[in-house]
Design a protein around this motif. Structure first.
Motif, PDB file in Angstrom:
ATOM      1  N   THR A  25     -18.691 -41.047  -8.134  1.00  0.00           N
ATOM      2  CA  THR A  25     -18.626 -39.906  -9.053  1.00  0.00           C
ATOM      3  C   THR A  25     -18.386 -38.625  -8.264  1.00  0.00           C
ATOM      4  N   PRO A  26     -17.853 -37.611  -8.913  1.00  0.00           N
ATOM      5  CA  PRO A  26     -17.669 -36.327  -8.230  1.00  0.00           C
ATOM      6  C   PRO A  26     -18.992 -35.722  -7.739  1.00  0.00           C
ATOM      7  N   ILE A  27     -20.077 -35.911  -8.490  1.00  0.00           N
ATOM      8  CA  ILE A  27     -21.366 -35.373  -8.050  1.00  0.00           C
ATOM      9  C   ILE A  27     -21.821 -36.067  -6.771  1.00  0.00           C
ATOM     10  N   ALA A  28     -21.641 -37.375  -6.683  1.00  0.00           N
ATOM     11  CA  ALA A  28     -22.055 -38.117  -5.484  1.00  0.00           C
ATOM     12  C   ALA A  28     -21.278 -37.658  -4.248  1.00  0.00           C
ATOM     13  N   VAL A  29     -19.957 -37.485  -4.384  1.00  0.00           N
ATOM     14  CA  VAL A  29     -19.176 -37.063  -3.215  1.00  0.00           C
ATOM     15  C   VAL A  29     -19.474 -35.611  -2.855  1.00  0.00           C
ATOM     16  N   MET A  30     -19.798 -34.779  -3.856  1.00  0.00           N
ATOM     17  CA  MET A  30     -20.172 -33.388  -3.572  1.00  0.00           C
ATOM     18  C   MET A  30     -21.477 -33.347  -2.789  1.00  0.00           C
ATOM     19  N   ARG A  31     -22.469 -34.136  -3.217  1.00  0.00           N
ATOM     20  CA  ARG A  31     -23.737 -34.201  -2.476  1.00  0.00           C
ATOM     21  C   ARG A  31     -23.503 -34.658  -1.033  1.00  0.00           C
ATOM     22  N   GLU A  32     -22.674 -35.682  -0.880  1.00  0.00           N
ATOM     23  CA  GLU A  32     -22.374 -36.205   0.460  1.00  0.00           C
ATOM     24  C   GLU A  32     -21.688 -35.144   1.319  1.00  0.00           C
ATOM     25  N   ALA A  33     -20.753 -34.417   0.741  1.00  0.00           N
ATOM     26  CA  ALA A  33     -20.042 -33.366   1.484  1.00  0.00           C
ATOM     27  C   ALA A  33     -20.997 -32.262   1.914  1.00  0.00           C
ATOM     28  N   ILE A  34     -21.884 -31.852   1.016  1.00  0.00           N
ATOM     29  CA  ILE A  34     -22.844 -30.791   1.344  1.00  0.00           C
ATOM     30  C   ILE A  34     -23.791 -31.247   2.437  1.00  0.00           C
ATOM     31  N   GLN A  35     -24.287 -32.487   2.335  1.00  0.00           N
ATOM     32  CA  GLN A  35     -25.198 -33.010   3.364  1.00  0.00           C
ATOM     33  C   GLN A  35     -24.513 -33.068   4.728  1.00  0.00           C
ATOM     34  N   SER A  36     -23.275 -33.547   4.772  1.00  0.00           N
ATOM     35  CA  SER A  36     -22.586 -33.645   6.062  1.00  0.00           C
ATOM     36  C   SER A  36     -22.283 -32.263   6.637  1.00  0.00           C
ATOM     37  N   LEU A  37     -21.996 -31.285   5.771  1.00  0.00           N
ATOM     38  CA  LEU A  37     -21.776 -29.921   6.262  1.00  0.00           C
ATOM     39  C   LEU A  37     -23.067 -29.314   6.803  1.00  0.00           C
ATOM     40  N   MET A  38     -24.189 -29.605   6.146  1.00  0.00           N
ATOM     41  CA  MET A  38     -25.469 -29.108   6.645  1.00  0.00           C
ATOM     42  C   MET A  38     -25.768 -29.673   8.025  1.00  0.00           C
ATOM     43  N   VAL A  39     -25.486 -30.955   8.230  1.00  0.00           N
ATOM     44  CA  VAL A  39     -25.703 -31.571   9.546  1.00  0.00           C
ATOM     45  C   VAL A  39     -24.757 -30.962  10.572  1.00  0.00           C
ATOM     46  N   GLU A  40     -23.490 -30.851  10.218  1.00  0.00           N
ATOM     47  CA  GLU A  40     -22.493 -30.308  11.142  1.00  0.00           C
ATOM     48  C   GLU A  40     -22.817 -28.878  11.563  1.00  0.00           C
ATOM     49  N   TYR A  41     -23.144 -28.020  10.601  1.00  0.00           N
ATOM     50  CA  TYR A  41     -23.454 -26.636  10.934  1.00  0.00           C
ATOM     51  C   TYR A  41     -24.819 -26.505  11.590  1.00  0.00           C
ATOM     52  N   GLY A  42     -25.726 -27.432  11.305  1.00  0.00           N
ATOM     53  CA  GLY A  42     -27.005 -27.457  12.015  1.00  0.00           C
ATOM     54  C   GLY A  42     -26.790 -27.765  13.490  1.00  0.00           C
ATOM     55  N   ASN A  43     -25.866 -28.691  13.790  1.00  0.00           N
ATOM     56  CA  ASN A  43     -25.550 -29.019  15.183  1.00  0.00           C
ATOM     57  C   ASN A  43     -24.905 -27.832  15.896  1.00  0.00           C
ATOM     58  N   ILE A  44     -24.035 -27.130  15.210  1.00  0.00           N
ATOM     59  CA  ILE A  44     -23.402 -25.949  15.804  1.00  0.00           C
ATOM     60  C   ILE A  44     -24.463 -24.896  16.094  1.00  0.00           C
ATOM     61  N   ARG A  45     -25.377 -24.705  15.152  1.00  0.00           N
ATOM     62  CA  ARG A  45     -26.433 -23.717  15.352  1.00  0.00           C
ATOM     63  C   ARG A  45     -27.335 -24.109  16.516  1.00  0.00           C
ATOM     64  N   SER A  46     -27.684 -25.388  16.616  1.00  0.00           N
ATOM     65  CA  SER A  46     -28.536 -25.843  17.717  1.00  0.00           C
ATOM     66  C   SER A  46     -27.858 -25.593  19.062  1.00  0.00           C
ATOM     67  N   ALA A  47     -26.565 -25.883  19.134  1.00  0.00           N
ATOM     68  CA  ALA A  47     -25.830 -25.641  20.372  1.00  0.00           C
ATOM     69  C   ALA A  47     -25.781 -24.148  20.689  1.00  0.00           C
ATOM     70  N   PHE A  48     -25.593 -23.325  19.668  1.00  0.00           N
ATOM     71  CA  PHE A  48     -25.573 -21.874  19.863  1.00  0.00           C
ATOM     72  C   PHE A  48     -26.926 -21.387  20.359  1.00  0.00           C
ATOM     73  N   ASP A  49     -28.013 -21.820  19.698  1.00  0.00           N
ATOM     74  CA  ASP A  49     -29.354 -21.404  20.104  1.00  0.00           C
ATOM     75  C   ASP A  49     -29.669 -21.849  21.533  1.00  0.00           C
ATOM     76  N   ALA A  50     -29.258 -23.079  21.879  1.00  0.00           N
ATOM     77  CA  ALA A  50     -29.508 -23.571  23.230  1.00  0.00           C
ATOM     78  C   ALA A  50     -28.770 -22.728  24.270  1.00  0.00           C
ATOM     79  N   GLU A  51     -27.551 -22.353  23.957  1.00  0.00           N
ATOM     80  CA  GLU A  51     -26.769 -21.540  24.894  1.00  0.00           C
ATOM     81  C   GLU A  51     -27.364 -20.138  25.027  1.00  0.00           C
ATOM     82  N   ILE A  52     -27.793 -19.537  23.923  1.00  0.00           N
ATOM     83  CA  ILE A  52     -28.436 -18.224  23.986  1.00  0.00           C
ATOM     84  C   ILE A  52     -29.713 -18.308  24.811  1.00  0.00           C
TER      85      ILE A  52
END
Length: 161
Positions: A82-109
């Motif tokens: 369903t469109p709702i299921a793929v939207m949830r999946e997309a949001i979850q994967s973006l949260m993980v991806e941007y969380g990883n970017i933030r962690s790398a940024f914080d570690a570098e700072i």
């Protein structure tokens, strides 16, 4: 001047949901997500992430008018999901991806802020207190089990379908 107040671009009016869903009567297995107080930035990121899923047949967005502060994101999927299921999946994967970017940024700072001679690989909170509004190292980050919720708070970060 006829321009709306600038705060209206960001403030969600009372009684208005962040996301509303409209079924498309002309296309099978298709929904339109109207996302309030957002612009091309979030819509394009979501569209791109949705199109990475092979079960998504169509994903596009539009901003109806520059003075109307919402975007319409239309998603059509294969009958297997369903469109709702793929939207949830997309949001979850973006949260993980941007969380990883933030962690790398914080570690570098932290590495740059660490005094000479200290072990820069140590995982501790950066000296500047973190970047952005979310605190991923606090105990309440993601603890509510919903899509990015912050415990009992009901703010723009929460995404309810």
């Amino acid at each position: 001047m006829n321009a709306p107040e600038r705060y209206e671009m960001f403030t969600l009016p009372e009684g208005v949901r962040k996301i509303s869903i409209v079924k498309d009567p002309k296309m099978a297995n298709c929904l339109q997500f109207n996302i309030q107080r957002e612009d091309h930035t979030i819509a394009n990121i979501l569209r791109y992430q949705l199109l990475q899923n092979p079960l998504v047949l169509f994903a596009a967005y539009r901003s109806p008018h520059p003075l109307e502060y919402y975007v319409e994101l239309k998603v059509q999927t294969a009958p297997k999901t369903t469109p709702i299921a793929v939207m949830r999946e997309a949001i979850q994967s973006l949260m993980v991806e941007y969380g990883n970017i933030r962690s790398a940024f914080d570690a570098e700072i932290y590495r740059l802020d660490a005094p000479a001679g200290e072990d820069s690989r140590r995982s501790a909170r950066p000296a500047y207190g973190g970047f952005g509004a979310m605190d991923t190292q606090s105990n309440d980050f993601g603890s509510s089990g919903d899509m990015g919720g912050r415990g009992g708070r009901n703010d723009d970060v929460d995404i309810d379908f």
